[in-house]
Design an enzyme around this catalytic site. Structure first.
Site, PDB file in Angstrom:
ATOM      1  N   TYR A  67      53.434  45.262  60.061  1.00  0.00           N
ATOM      2  CA  TYR A  67      54.355  46.384  59.231  1.00  0.00           C
ATOM      3  C   TYR A  67      55.782  46.840  59.053  1.00  0.00           C
ATOM      4  O   TYR A  67      55.926  46.845  57.971  1.00  0.00           O
ATOM      5  CB  TYR A  67      53.909  48.320  59.994  1.00  0.00           C
ATOM      6  N   ARG A  70      55.966  44.600  56.353  1.00  0.00           N
ATOM      7  CA  ARG A  70      55.652  44.971  55.222  1.00  0.00           C
ATOM      8  C   ARG A  70      56.645  46.330  54.541  1.00  0.00           C
ATOM      9  O   ARG A  70      56.657  46.328  53.727  1.00  0.00           O
ATOM     10  CB  ARG A  70      53.780  45.028  55.178  1.00  0.00           C
ATOM     11  N   GLN A 101      45.745  55.074  46.939  1.00  0.00           N
ATOM     12  CA  GLN A 101      45.310  54.556  48.006  1.00  0.00           C
ATOM     13  C   GLN A 101      46.585  53.223  48.455  1.00  0.00           C
ATOM     14  O   GLN A 101      46.548  53.235  49.595  1.00  0.00           O
ATOM     15  CB  GLN A 101      44.469  54.117  48.075  1.00  0.00           C
ATOM     16  N   VAL A 103      50.340  52.978  49.689  1.00  0.00           N
ATOM     17  CA  VAL A 103      50.980  53.216  51.408  1.00  0.00           C
ATOM     18  C   VAL A 103      52.522  52.733  51.404  1.00  0.00           C
ATOM     19  O   VAL A 103      53.777  52.881  52.552  1.00  0.00           O
ATOM     20  CB  VAL A 103      50.619  52.898  52.894  1.00  0.00           C
ATOM     21  N   ASP A 104      53.027  52.527  50.172  1.00  0.00           N
ATOM     22  CA  ASP A 104      54.005  52.102  49.310  1.00  0.00           C
ATOM     23  C   ASP A 104      54.990  52.798  49.033  1.00  0.00           C
ATOM     24  O   ASP A 104      56.833  52.243  48.662  1.00  0.00           O
ATOM     25  CB  ASP A 104      54.654  50.558  48.928  1.00  0.00           C
ATOM     26  N   HIS A 119      45.772  57.396  51.985  1.00  0.00           N
ATOM     27  CA  HIS A 119      45.752  56.198  52.947  1.00  0.00           C
ATOM     28  C   HIS A 119      46.823  56.379  53.892  1.00  0.00           C
ATOM     29  O   HIS A 119      47.872  55.535  54.820  1.00  0.00           O
ATOM     30  CB  HIS A 119      45.356  55.008  52.598  1.00  0.00           C
ATOM     31  N   CYS A 151      56.558  61.541  74.694  1.00  0.00           N
ATOM     32  CA  CYS A 151      55.449  61.398  75.399  1.00  0.00           C
ATOM     33  C   CYS A 151      55.632  59.949  76.078  1.00  0.00           C
ATOM     34  O   CYS A 151      54.650  59.257  76.544  1.00  0.00           O
ATOM     35  CB  CYS A 151      54.672  61.998  74.724  1.00  0.00           C
ATOM     36  N   SER A 190      40.120  47.961  43.355  1.00  0.00           N
ATOM     37  CA  SER A 190      39.230  46.923  43.319  1.00  0.00           C
ATOM     38  C   SER A 190      37.486  48.002  43.786  1.00  0.00           C
ATOM     39  O   SER A 190      35.949  47.871  43.790  1.00  0.00           O
ATOM     40  CB  SER A 190      39.047  46.148  44.362  1.00  0.00           C
TER      41      SER A 190
HETATM   42  C1  BV8 Z   1      36.319  56.461  56.829  1.00  0.00           C
HETATM   43  C2  BV8 Z   1      45.845  51.719  54.844  1.00  0.00           C
HETATM   44  C3  BV8 Z   1      35.517  57.965  58.211  1.00  0.00           C
HETATM   45  C4  BV8 Z   1      46.543  51.234  56.245  1.00  0.00           C
HETATM   46  C5  BV8 Z   1      43.951  51.158  53.641  1.00  0.00           C
HETATM   47  C6  BV8 Z   1      32.287  50.270  58.699  1.00  0.00           C
HETATM   48  C7  BV8 Z   1      32.945  50.905  60.077  1.00  0.00           C
HETATM   49  C8  BV8 Z   1      33.704  51.936  59.685  1.00  0.00           C
HETATM   50  C9  BV8 Z   1      34.075  52.315  58.421  1.00  0.00           C
HETATM   51  C10 BV8 Z   1      33.189  51.395  57.559  1.00  0.00           C
HETATM   52  C11 BV8 Z   1      32.184  50.359  57.837  1.00  0.00           C
HETATM   53  N1  BV8 Z   1      31.916  50.713  56.445  1.00  0.00           N
HETATM   54  C12 BV8 Z   1      32.408  51.336  55.527  1.00  0.00           C
HETATM   55  C13 BV8 Z   1      33.406  51.790  56.381  1.00  0.00           C
HETATM   56  C14 BV8 Z   1      34.188  52.600  55.012  1.00  0.00           C
HETATM   57  C15 BV8 Z   1      35.825  52.518  55.370  1.00  0.00           C
HETATM   58  C16 BV8 Z   1      35.980  51.195  54.234  1.00  0.00           C
HETATM   59  O1  BV8 Z   1      35.381  51.427  53.023  1.00  0.00           O
HETATM   60  N2  BV8 Z   1      34.675  50.039  54.618  1.00  0.00           N
HETATM   61  C17 BV8 Z   1      35.077  49.050  53.672  1.00  0.00           C
HETATM   62  C18 BV8 Z   1      36.011  48.029  53.723  1.00  0.00           C
HETATM   63  C19 BV8 Z   1      34.257  48.233  53.555  1.00  0.00           C
HETATM   64  N3  BV8 Z   1      36.691  53.407  55.131  1.00  0.00           N
HETATM   65  C20 BV8 Z   1      37.240  53.630  55.975  1.00  0.00           C
HETATM   66  O2  BV8 Z   1      37.128  52.716  56.922  1.00  0.00           O
HETATM   67  C21 BV8 Z   1      37.937  54.706  55.760  1.00  0.00           C
HETATM   68  N4  BV8 Z   1      37.857  55.376  55.949  1.00  0.00           N
HETATM   69  O3  BV8 Z   1      35.509  55.844  56.389  1.00  0.00           O
HETATM   70  O4  BV8 Z   1      36.288  57.209  57.999  1.00  0.00           O
HETATM   71  C22 BV8 Z   1      34.800  56.663  58.772  1.00  0.00           C
HETATM   72  C23 BV8 Z   1      34.911  56.834  60.257  1.00  0.00           C
HETATM   73  C24 BV8 Z   1      34.562  56.248  60.958  1.00  0.00           C
HETATM   74  C25 BV8 Z   1      33.617  55.450  60.854  1.00  0.00           C
HETATM   75  C26 BV8 Z   1      32.883  55.259  59.480  1.00  0.00           C
HETATM   76  C27 BV8 Z   1      33.413  55.832  58.481  1.00  0.00           C
HETATM   77  C28 BV8 Z   1      39.544  54.875  56.410  1.00  0.00           C
HETATM   78  C29 BV8 Z   1      40.072  54.029  54.739  1.00  0.00           C
HETATM   79  C30 BV8 Z   1      41.459  53.498  54.431  1.00  0.00           C
HETATM   80  C31 BV8 Z   1      41.875  51.959  55.455  1.00  0.00           C
HETATM   81  N5  BV8 Z   1      43.572  52.384  54.697  1.00  0.00           N
HETATM   82  N6  BV8 Z   1      45.128  51.627  53.718  1.00  0.00           N
HETATM   83  C32 BV8 Z   1      47.359  49.429  55.164  1.00  0.00           C
HETATM   84  O5  BV8 Z   1      47.203  49.953  54.283  1.00  0.00           O
HETATM   85  O6  BV8 Z   1      47.395  49.065  55.917  1.00  0.00           O
HETATM   86  S1  BV8 Z   1      42.903  50.586  52.363  1.00  0.00           S
HETATM   87  C33 BV8 Z   1      43.950  49.170  52.148  1.00  0.00           C
HETATM   88  O7  BV8 Z   1      43.031  48.221  51.166  1.00  0.00           O
HETATM   89  C34 BV8 Z   1      44.784  49.941  50.753  1.00  0.00           C
HETATM   90  O8  BV8 Z   1      44.948  51.141  51.355  1.00  0.00           O
HETATM   91  C35 BV8 Z   1      43.754  49.777  49.850  1.00  0.00           C
HETATM   92  O9  BV8 Z   1      42.738  51.301  49.291  1.00  0.00           O
HETATM   93  C36 BV8 Z   1      42.626  49.250  50.021  1.00  0.00           C
HETATM   94  C37 BV8 Z   1      41.764  47.625  48.621  1.00  0.00           C
HETATM   95  O10 BV8 Z   1      43.026  47.352  48.843  1.00  0.00           O
HETATM   96  P1  BV8 Z   1      43.362  46.267  47.969  1.00  0.00           P
HETATM   97  O11 BV8 Z   1      41.831  45.715  47.478  1.00  0.00           O
HETATM   98  O12 BV8 Z   1      44.751  45.370  48.190  1.00  0.00           O
HETATM   99  O13 BV8 Z   1      43.950  46.705  46.534  1.00  0.00           O
HETATM  100  P2  BV8 Z   1      42.221  47.029  45.879  1.00  0.00           P
HETATM  101  O14 BV8 Z   1      41.016  47.638  46.800  1.00  0.00           O
HETATM  102  O15 BV8 Z   1      42.864  47.987  45.723  1.00  0.00           O
HETATM  103  O16 BV8 Z   1      41.718  45.363  44.589  1.00  0.00           O
HETATM  104  C38 BV8 Z   1      43.163  45.569  44.075  1.00  0.00           C
HETATM  105  C39 BV8 Z   1      43.142  45.602  42.464  1.00  0.00           C
HETATM  106  O17 BV8 Z   1      44.205  45.257  41.622  1.00  0.00           O
HETATM  107  C40 BV8 Z   1      42.087  43.925  42.402  1.00  0.00           C
HETATM  108  O18 BV8 Z   1      41.097  44.141  41.562  1.00  0.00           O
HETATM  109  C41 BV8 Z   1      42.568  43.311  40.861  1.00  0.00           C
HETATM  110  O19 BV8 Z   1      42.155  43.020  40.483  1.00  0.00           O
HETATM  111  C42 BV8 Z   1      43.340  44.471  40.582  1.00  0.00           C
HETATM  112  N7  BV8 Z   1      45.275  44.212  40.194  1.00  0.00           N
HETATM  113  C43 BV8 Z   1      45.875  42.784  40.302  1.00  0.00           C
HETATM  114  N8  BV8 Z   1      46.675  42.984  40.030  1.00  0.00           N
HETATM  115  C44 BV8 Z   1      46.487  44.036  38.815  1.00  0.00           C
HETATM  116  C45 BV8 Z   1      45.813  44.857  38.891  1.00  0.00           C
HETATM  117  N9  BV8 Z   1      44.965  45.360  38.190  1.00  0.00           N
HETATM  118  C46 BV8 Z   1      45.631  45.781  36.900  1.00  0.00           C
HETATM  119  N10 BV8 Z   1      47.023  45.186  36.889  1.00  0.00           N
HETATM  120  C47 BV8 Z   1      47.747  44.729  37.808  1.00  0.00           C
HETATM  121  N11 BV8 Z   1      48.878  44.001  37.667  1.00  0.00           N
END
Ligand code: BV8
Length: 246
Positions: A67, A70, A101, A103-104, A119, A151, A190
């Protein structure tokens, strides 16, 4: 630029615009998305591994350093024309709810008044035991992560890790906006991470027009759903200029 006349009309007549942004909006500021391979020493790690409570328990120092790396990237980054266009849109339409979504903190630096940070924000640090934001801590010692001055527990970034719940207030505000807006823009995400990924569907089901701007979609118009393959930093300023030429 294709005409996008429908979209320009929708922007000009929108009552309440809700916007969901993902890492793609910050990509043109030089901040790698989660999907891009992590660069340098981080290449061998899986972000979902690092951005998790288990990852932090396993190796708190590594996670703190990831972090910190980042935070440096973010500090050197500038909001790009896409961020700035969204801040201007907020001033052009009667009501705009920006949900991110990311965090920047670049939306705030671009002038967006009150983004909903689903997030969290990498610029804030909390106590891993008490959950409270810690403004000052002693980094004199070489122990990382630093300890909470209150703490003694490890400090951590104020972000939502995989497997952690999103802030209740942020979730409620985002869902309200998705249900009450008439135009929902999903930009640079995405749509893989829940529950944020469900917002565009909630908007569609509530009768809004949904416009997805991304690089991994094909441009198509199937009202009330539009998909546009474009860079946010290029398309958004053009749309603003076309909708409000003055
Ligand atoms: C939750 C902060 C309830 C941290 C982030 C199994 C076990 C446990 C959980 C799960 C599970 N299965 C599913 C889940 C739920 C899980 C989840 O969704 N997993 C996914 C991977 C399947 N979600 C969670 O855990 C959430 N909490 O559900 O709580 C719970 C509790 C316990 C158990 C179950 C459920 C919490 C999710 C939050 C995670 N934290 N960020 C940090 O940043 O370090 S998520 C992080 O990744 C980002 O914030 C963002 O949301 C996500 C994706 O990031 P990227 O891929 O980089 O971005 P993005 O997807 O947006 O893709 C970029 C896009 O932009 C692409 O499409 C690209 O083509 C496009 N692009 C690129 N350049 C451009 C562009 N578009 C336009 N113009 C451009 N120039």
């Amino acid at each position: 630029m294709e005409t996008h006349t429908d979209l320009i009309e929708l922007l000009q007549h929108a009552r309440h615009v809700a916007v969901l942004t993902g890492a793609g909006v910050s990509a043109e500021s030089g901040i790698p998305t989660f999907r891009d391979a992590q660069t340098g020493m981080w290449a061998q790690f899986d972000p979902e591994e690092l951005a998790s409570p288990a990852g932090f328990r396993r190796n708190p120092r590594l996670i703190w350093e990831w972090y910190a790396w980042r935070r440096e990237l973010v500090a050197k980054a500038e909001p790009n024309p896409g961020h700035l266009a969204l801040a201007e849109l907020e001033r052009r339409v009667p009501r705009l709810t920006l949900i991110t979504q990311n965090v920047d903190g670049l939306h705030q630096r671009a002038g967006s008044a009150a983004p909903i940070e689903l997030h969290g924000n990498i610029g804030r640090v909390t106590c891993s035991a008490e959950g409270v934001v810690i403004e000052q801590w002693d980094e004199a010692g070489d122990e990382l992560p630093p300890r909470c001055p209150r703490c003694g527990a490890h400090l951590r970034p104020d972000v939502v890790w995989f497997g952690e719940l999103l802030p209740e207030e942020a979730m409620a505000a985002a869902w309200d906006a998705a249900r009450s807006c008439d135009l929902f823009l999903s930009i640079g995400t995405s749509g893989l991470v829940e529950p944020a990924a469900s917002l565009p569907r909630v908007a569609l089901q509530s009768g809004a027009t949904v416009v997805v701007i991304n690089l991994d979609v094909t441009t198509a118009a199937r009202p009330p759903l539009y998909t546009i393959n474009a860079r946010s930093g290029e398309l958004l300023p053009k749309l603003l200029r076309a909708a409000w030429p003055t």
